[in-house]
Design a protein around this motif. Sequence first.
Motif, short mmCIF file in Angstrom:
data_model
loop_
_atom_site.label_atom_id
_atom_site.label_comp_id
_atom_site.label_asym_id
_atom_site.label_seq_id
_atom_site.Cartn_x
_atom_site.Cartn_y
_atom_site.Cartn_z
N TRP A 1 0.84 -1.19 0.00
CA TRP A 1 0.00 0.00 0.00
C TRP A 1 0.88 1.24 0.00
O TRP A 1 2.02 1.23 0.49
N PRO B 1 -8.52 -0.01 -4.39
CA PRO B 1 -8.93 -0.06 -2.97
C PRO B 1 -8.27 1.07 -2.18
O PRO B 1 -7.06 1.30 -2.30
N MET C 1 -4.05 0.91 -2.25
CA MET C 1 -3.43 -0.37 -2.54
C MET C 1 -2.70 -0.29 -3.88
O MET C 1 -3.20 0.28 -4.84
N THR D 1 -10.42 -5.64 -0.59
CA THR D 1 -9.41 -5.56 -1.64
C THR D 1 -9.66 -6.51 -2.80
O THR D 1 -8.72 -6.95 -3.47
#
Length: 510
Positions: free
Chosen positions: A188, A216, A232, A355
């Motif tokens: 991330w 995400p 993400m 996710t």
Amino acid sequence: MAQHTLESNTVDVAVVGYGPVGMVTAALLARAGHTVTVVERYEGLYNLPRAAIFDDETMRTFARLGIADRLLPKLHVQRTYEWRNGAGELLIEHEFAEVGRSGWAEWYMMYQPDLETALDDVCRATGVQVRLGRAVTDVSQSPQAVELTTVDGGFLRARYVVACDGGNSFIRQALGIGQEDYGFAEPWMVCDFRFRRPGVNPGVPHAVQVGDPLSPTSIISLGPDHHRFSFMLDVEEDFCTERDPDRVWARVAGRLSPDDAELIRVATYTFRSLIAERWRVGRVLLAGDAAHQMPPFLGQGMCSGIRDAQNLAFKLDRVLRGDWSDAVLDTYKSEREPHVSAVIEKGIELGRMQTVRDPVKAAERDRDMLARRATAEAPEAIRFRGLGDGLFAADDPARGILSRQGVVEHGGRRGLLDQIVGDGFHLLIDGTAKGVDAPALAQAGVTLVVLGPDVHDIGGTYSRWFAELGVRALAVRPDLYVFGASTDPAALAQELLDTLRPQNSALAER
């Protein structure tokens, strides 16, 4: 005061790492009268946000350390936590109470440097020796002590070492401790902002996870003046490109602009789910991220580490004083690991839900979650299990659950229990203390709290709790968890005294 049995240059406890977990560990032990030295590889406080959230249980610990009132103006109390899809539809809504079981709001959003400054002041005020810029390069131990070597060629000798040196813990690696991998690892990009008008949020959501299969995203408050957007990445290598400020501002456009805030940090993290196979090797113990790492979706990483600190501190206190065999330290992992494991598994469940990258599977998720929400009667609550087997009353279904804290009045003072009667072991009795050996409890360091004419249960927190459990007495440990409960106060008091008696042989059998 602590009893020193080694040479004078041996401290009672060395703490490796000076983040919040190391700070709380050091402060709790120093307040108990022990000599504590911290070694930290950085030259100063980290001064950048990492953790963003803590709960009412953690705030109860901060209140015991005397910093709750100082922190409150710098915190944001969050009442809901939303999970939305890419179209903005609400999939899940968790609700948090304004006053939780521990007597404080259930969810606080913070800017971590503010917390670390307050904890640093506590550590220094309680006599903790803080050695900054001293990375540990070697660790060795004998049956009597542990010796740490630092990068400057210095040596530190301690009766025990608590390693709070993070997910890449040098101590864990030096001791050859492996890790159990729960199989959840995601890269991330974390982007932190400071609002240009202090205390004024320009309408950015305070706590939302966006399950957009294309990107995400997590949006979290860091207190009144700061905010975090996390995205993400497809692969960690994308960070080199995506970290460009223009690309970051493009990602947050529509929610935040350079007129509203300043971009103060862009970093990359791989969210992991790991638990160390051992939390203790002789006189060395692991705590916080050194012992366990979890996805951030529940905001429990720092909270879990501070629970570790509370658990270790009261046990090390008794061991250092010579009251208990150090066999009690083996209960640390047996108690804490089941709790940590449950939090990790729940975090993975929520993280995987958010996710989903396949648009077809994301649409299926949305339909399922929206259907569930349509039939739900109330927002979902997040509750964690209690502790595993360890230092508790025998065969007691209430043992290991988190205790409650309410407002009481005693001696003309009104406030939360800890602030009125102090911390440590508590024996709470509803009614009379007939047959209870009060002098023996006091000598053992147990505060006897007889609810009734002497200690008024304002609001009925304790009367409701006693009624729910069907008991008349509750024994609560210094780490805020229930030792045991009983309909017979005298019997519970005696079991607690038997456990607390010096060099309790039963500890070696647990």
